[in-house]
Design a protein around this motif. Structure first.
Motif, short mmCIF file in Angstrom:
data_model
loop_
_atom_site.label_atom_id
_atom_site.label_comp_id
_atom_site.label_asym_id
_atom_site.label_seq_id
_atom_site.Cartn_x
_atom_site.Cartn_y
_atom_site.Cartn_z
N LEU A 4 43.32 -23.00 15.88
CA LEU A 4 42.02 -23.12 16.52
C LEU A 4 40.97 -22.26 15.83
CD1 LEU A 4 43.17 -22.85 20.23
CD2 LEU A 4 42.83 -24.91 18.88
N LYS A 5 39.76 -22.80 15.71
CA LYS A 5 38.63 -22.02 15.21
C LYS A 5 37.96 -21.39 16.42
CE LYS A 5 37.61 -24.64 11.02
NZ LYS A 5 38.73 -25.53 10.97
N ALA A 6 38.18 -20.13 16.63
CA ALA A 6 37.67 -19.47 17.83
C ALA A 6 37.01 -18.16 17.44
CB ALA A 6 38.82 -19.22 18.80
N LYS A 7 36.36 -17.55 18.41
CA LYS A 7 35.70 -16.27 18.20
C LYS A 7 36.71 -15.24 17.74
CE LYS A 7 33.03 -12.76 20.64
NZ LYS A 7 32.48 -12.33 21.93
N LYS A 8 36.30 -14.45 16.74
CA LYS A 8 37.21 -13.46 16.17
C LYS A 8 37.61 -12.43 17.22
CE LYS A 8 35.97 -13.75 11.30
NZ LYS A 8 35.50 -13.00 10.12
N MET A 9 38.89 -12.12 17.25
CA MET A 9 39.41 -11.10 18.15
C MET A 9 40.21 -10.11 17.34
SD MET A 9 40.80 -13.60 21.22
CE MET A 9 41.38 -12.26 22.26
N SER A 10 40.16 -8.84 17.73
CA SER A 10 40.96 -7.84 17.06
C SER A 10 42.42 -8.04 17.43
CB SER A 10 40.51 -6.44 17.46
OG SER A 10 40.84 -6.20 18.83
N ALA A 11 43.31 -7.44 16.64
CA ALA A 11 44.75 -7.55 16.91
C ALA A 11 45.07 -7.00 18.30
CB ALA A 11 45.53 -6.80 15.84
N LYS A 12 44.41 -5.90 18.66
CA LYS A 12 44.64 -5.29 19.97
C LYS A 12 44.19 -6.21 21.09
CE LYS A 12 43.61 -1.11 22.64
NZ LYS A 12 42.86 0.17 22.66
N ASP A 13 43.01 -6.85 20.90
CA ASP A 13 42.48 -7.77 21.92
C ASP A 13 43.42 -8.97 22.10
OD1 ASP A 13 40.28 -6.21 22.34
OD2 ASP A 13 38.99 -7.33 20.95
N ILE A 14 43.94 -9.49 20.99
CA ILE A 14 44.84 -10.64 21.04
C ILE A 14 46.11 -10.30 21.81
CG2 ILE A 14 46.34 -12.11 19.62
CD1 ILE A 14 44.09 -12.11 17.52
N ALA A 15 46.69 -9.14 21.48
CA ALA A 15 47.92 -8.71 22.15
C ALA A 15 47.69 -8.52 23.65
CB ALA A 15 48.43 -7.42 21.51
N GLN A 16 46.57 -7.88 24.00
CA GLN A 16 46.26 -7.63 25.41
C GLN A 16 46.01 -8.93 26.16
OE1 GLN A 16 42.95 -4.88 25.26
NE2 GLN A 16 44.29 -3.08 25.15
N LYS A 17 45.31 -9.86 25.51
CA LYS A 17 45.01 -11.15 26.13
C LYS A 17 46.30 -11.91 26.43
CE LYS A 17 42.30 -14.76 27.15
NZ LYS A 17 41.45 -14.78 28.34
N LEU A 18 47.21 -11.93 25.45
CA LEU A 18 48.46 -12.66 25.63
C LEU A 18 49.31 -12.03 26.73
CD1 LEU A 18 50.09 -15.04 24.41
CD2 LEU A 18 51.30 -13.34 23.05
N THR A 19 49.40 -10.71 26.72
CA THR A 19 50.18 -10.00 27.74
C THR A 19 49.62 -10.26 29.14
OG1 THR A 19 50.69 -8.27 26.13
CG2 THR A 19 51.07 -7.74 28.44
N LYS A 20 48.31 -10.26 29.24
CA LYS A 20 47.65 -10.50 30.53
C LYS A 20 47.94 -11.92 31.04
CE LYS A 20 43.03 -10.29 32.69
NZ LYS A 20 42.89 -11.70 33.12
N LEU A 21 47.79 -12.91 30.14
CA LEU A 21 48.06 -14.29 30.54
C LEU A 21 49.51 -14.48 30.97
CD1 LEU A 21 46.08 -16.17 27.73
CD2 LEU A 21 45.59 -16.27 30.18
N PHE A 22 50.43 -13.83 30.27
CA PHE A 22 51.84 -13.96 30.60
C PHE A 22 52.13 -13.36 31.98
CE2 PHE A 22 56.29 -12.63 30.57
CZ PHE A 22 56.92 -13.80 30.15
N SER A 23 51.52 -12.21 32.26
CA SER A 23 51.76 -11.55 33.55
C SER A 23 51.18 -12.35 34.71
CB SER A 23 51.15 -10.14 33.53
OG SER A 23 49.74 -10.20 33.44
N GLU A 24 50.15 -13.18 34.43
CA GLU A 24 49.51 -13.97 35.48
C GLU A 24 50.26 -15.25 35.82
OE1 GLU A 24 45.66 -14.58 33.85
OE2 GLU A 24 44.88 -12.61 34.46
N LEU A 25 51.24 -15.61 35.02
CA LEU A 25 51.97 -16.87 35.25
C LEU A 25 52.67 -16.91 36.60
CD1 LEU A 25 53.61 -17.57 31.74
CD2 LEU A 25 51.76 -18.86 32.83
N GLU A 26 53.20 -15.76 37.02
CA GLU A 26 54.00 -15.71 38.26
C GLU A 26 53.20 -16.12 39.50
OE1 GLU A 26 56.55 -12.45 39.10
OE2 GLU A 26 56.77 -11.90 36.99
N GLY A 27 51.93 -15.79 39.52
CA GLY A 27 51.15 -16.06 40.73
C GLY A 27 50.43 -17.39 40.73
N CYS A 28 50.81 -18.29 39.82
CA CYS A 28 50.11 -19.58 39.70
C CYS A 28 50.99 -20.75 40.13
CB CYS A 28 49.68 -19.81 38.26
SG CYS A 28 48.57 -18.56 37.59
N ASN A 29 50.33 -21.84 40.53
CA ASN A 29 51.09 -23.06 40.78
C ASN A 29 51.37 -23.74 39.44
OD1 ASN A 29 48.85 -24.71 40.00
ND2 ASN A 29 48.00 -24.55 42.07
#
Length: 436
Positions: A4-29
Motif C-alpha cells: 500500500l502507498k500510505a502516509k509514512k510511519m516510523s518503525a515505532k509507530d508501525i509496531a505500536q499501531k499493529l500491537t494496538k489493533l491486535f489487542s482490540e480484536l478480542e472486544g470486537c464482533n
C-alpha cells in the motif's frame, strides 16, 4: 496484494499501531474483527524486516492461538490474519523461527489432519485456509502435511475462471505451494498439473506475476538430476523464453532512479525472485535451446540499468552471467549475442572498479577464453570456435584492449587459482587491470 502507498510511519509507530489493533480484536464482533485484520494487513506490508521479526514472536502467535481456543477470535478471521502474515513472510523471504515451536502451529497441523480425514462434512475452504497458513508460516514442513496440502491447493490453483478474486485465490495457493518448491518435494502427477497451469497461462495470461513465478518455482527447484523434468521445462514449457519475458516485464515497473531504497517495492522483490530462480536453472540445467541468447540479453540489459542504484540486483545479474559463462550447455555464441562480452569490456574501462564486480568480470572473461581453447569435435565445430575467437579478438581491439593481454594473463592466472577463495584476493585487485 499490492504494497500500500500510505502516509509514512516510523518503525515505532508501525509496531505500536499493529500491537494496538491486535489487542482490540478480542472486544470486537466477527465483522469488526475482519475490518481490523484488513487494517493490520496494511500495517504489516509497511513493516521493515527487523520489525516483522521482532513483533511476530512466539508470544504473539501463542496469544493468537489462545484467542481461538477461548472463542474470542473466529477461526476464519484467525486464518485471514495468518495468511496476511504468511504472505508477507514468503514474499520477503522472511523466517518466523518461533512458529515451528508455538501452540498455533500445533493447532494448524492437528486441524489439517482432522479435516482431511473427515468422510462426511469436510469443509474444503477451511482446509485450504489451514494449508495456506501452515505452509507459509512454518519453516520445517512435515511430509505427512505435504501429502494433504499439495492436492488441496493444486485444486484451487487449477481454477481458470477469469475473475480478480479467483486470481487472488490462485496466487495465494501457488505462493503457499512454492514453499514446498524449496525442498523439491513434488511428484510426477503434480508436475503435470503445474505444467497445465503454466501452459494455460502462456496462452491466456490469466495468472498474476507472483502466481506465475510461484508455479515455476515448484518445478525449477526439483530440476537437479531429473532429466524428464528438464526436458519439460526447457523444450515444452520454454522456461528461458518465459523467464526473459518476465524479466523484461518486471523491469518496466522498477523505479531505477531511486538510490539506496529503505524499503523494497513488490516490483523490486519480484524481479529479484526471478533472478534467484534463474540461478537454480542455470546451475542445474544441462539442456540447450535457441532461447538462451535472448535470456542472456535480458539479464545484461537489467544489469546495465541496475548498475547505478540497485547493487543487489546488479550483483545477482553479474553472478548469473558468470555462472552462464562456465556452463557447457550455454553456447559461447549465446553469450556473444546476448552482449556479455561487450558488457565486460565496457565495464572494465570504468576509471574506478568495485573489486567484487571486477572479480566477476574477469571470471566471465576467463571462462569464455578457456572454453575457446578447448578442442571441439568435428571440423564444423572447430571452424565455429576459430570464428568466435576472431570475433572476440576484434571486439577487444575495438575497445582498446589489444595491448592489455599481457596484463590480463597474470590476473587470469591469479583469479583461476583463487576464484573459489575470494578472500585470498589482494585489497585492490582491480589496480592490476589497465583501464583505457
Amino acid at each position: 496484494m499490492k504494497i500500500l502507498k500510505a502516509k509514512k510511519m516510523s518503525a515505532k509507530d508501525i509496531a505500536q499501531k499493529l500491537t494496538k489493533l491486535f489487542s482490540e480484536l478480542e472486544g470486537c464482533n466477527e465483522e469488526e474483527q475482519k475490518a481490523k485484520i484488513e487494517e493490520m494487513n496494511g500495517v504489516i506490508e509497511r513493516m521493515s524486516k527487523e520489525d516483522f521479526n521482532s513483533i511476530f514472536s512466539g508470544c504473539l502467535l501463542d496469544n493468537l492461538n489462545k484467542m481461538i481456543e477461548e472463542e474470542k477470535l473466529t477461526l476464519e478471521n484467525a486464518c485471514l490474519l495468518g495468511k496476511h502474515i504468511g504472505y508477507f513472510k514468503v514474499l520477503k523471504c522472511e523466517w518466523i523461527p518461533d512458529f515451528d515451536y508455538c501452540s498455533l502451529n500445533e493447532r494448524f497441523q492437528k486441524m489439517i489432519i482432522e479435516e482431511d480425514e473427515k468422510e462426511e462434512g469436510k469443509d474444503e475452504k477451511l482446509l485450504v485456509d489451514l494449508c495456506e497458513c501452515y505452509l507459509m508460516l512454518v519453516h520445517e514442513i512435515h511430509w505427512e502435511l505435504i501429502s494433504i496440502c499439495v492436492p488441496c491447493l493444486l485444486k484451487v490453483a487449477l481454477n481458470n475462471v477469469e475473475d480478480e478474486n479467483v486470481q487472488k485465490e490462485v496466487e495465494m495457493a501457488l505462493l503457499a505451494l512454492s514453499r514446498i518448491g524449496e525442498h523439491g518435494w513434488i511428484g510426477e502427477q503434480h508436475q503435470k498439473e503445474i505444467k497445465e497451469i503454466l501452459k494455460h497461462h502462456q496462452k491466456h495470461r490469466n495468472l498474476t506475476c507472483l502466481a506465475y513465478y510461484s508455479a515455476w518455482r515448484l518445478l525449477i527447484n526439483g530440476l537437479y538430476g531429473n532429466r524428464k523434468l528438464e526436458q519439460m521445462i526447457v523444450n515444452k514449457l520454454h522456461f528461458a523464453r518465459e523467464a526473459g519475458r518476465e524479466l523484461n516485464e518486471e523491469a518496466k515497473y522498477v523505479n531505477w532512479a531511486v538510490k539506496n531504497k529503505k524499503q523494497e517495492t513488490e516490483e523490486d522483490i519480484l524481479l529479484m525472485k526471478w533472478l534467484k530462480i534463474l540461478h537454480v536453472f542455470i546451475k542445474d540445467c544441462k539442456l540447450w535451446n535457441e532461447e538462451y541468447s535472448e535470456l542472456i540479453g535480458s539479464i545484461v540489459q537489467i544489469f546495465r540499468v541496475a548498475m547505478a542504484n540497485h547493487r543487489g540486483i546488479s550483483c545477482r545479474c553479474i553472478e548469473l552471467l558468470r555462472g552462464a559463462a562456465g556452463k557447457r550447455n550455454i553456447e559461447i555464441d549465446d553469450l556473444l549475442k546476448g552482449g556479455v562480452f561487450d558488457l565486460i569490456l565496457k565495464e572494465l574501462q570504468r576509471p574506478t572498479l568495485n573489486d567484487s564486480f571486477f572479480m566477476n568480470y574477469m571470471i566471465c572473461l576467463l571462462e569464455i577464453l578457456k572454453r575457446l581453447k578447448k578442442e571441439e569435435d568435428g571440423e564444423a565445430s572447430e571452424a565455429k570456435r576459430k570464428a568466435m575467437k576472431m570475433e572476440i579478438h576484434e571486439m577487444m581491439e575495438e575497445e582498446g584492449y589489444e595491448d592489455t593481454n599481457t596484463s590480463f594473463h597474470g590476473i587470469f592466472y591469479f583469479i583461476d587459482k583463487t576464484k573459489y577463495y575470494s578472500y585470498q584476493l589482494s585489497m585492490h585487485i582491480s589496480d592490476y587491470s589497465l583501464n583505457v
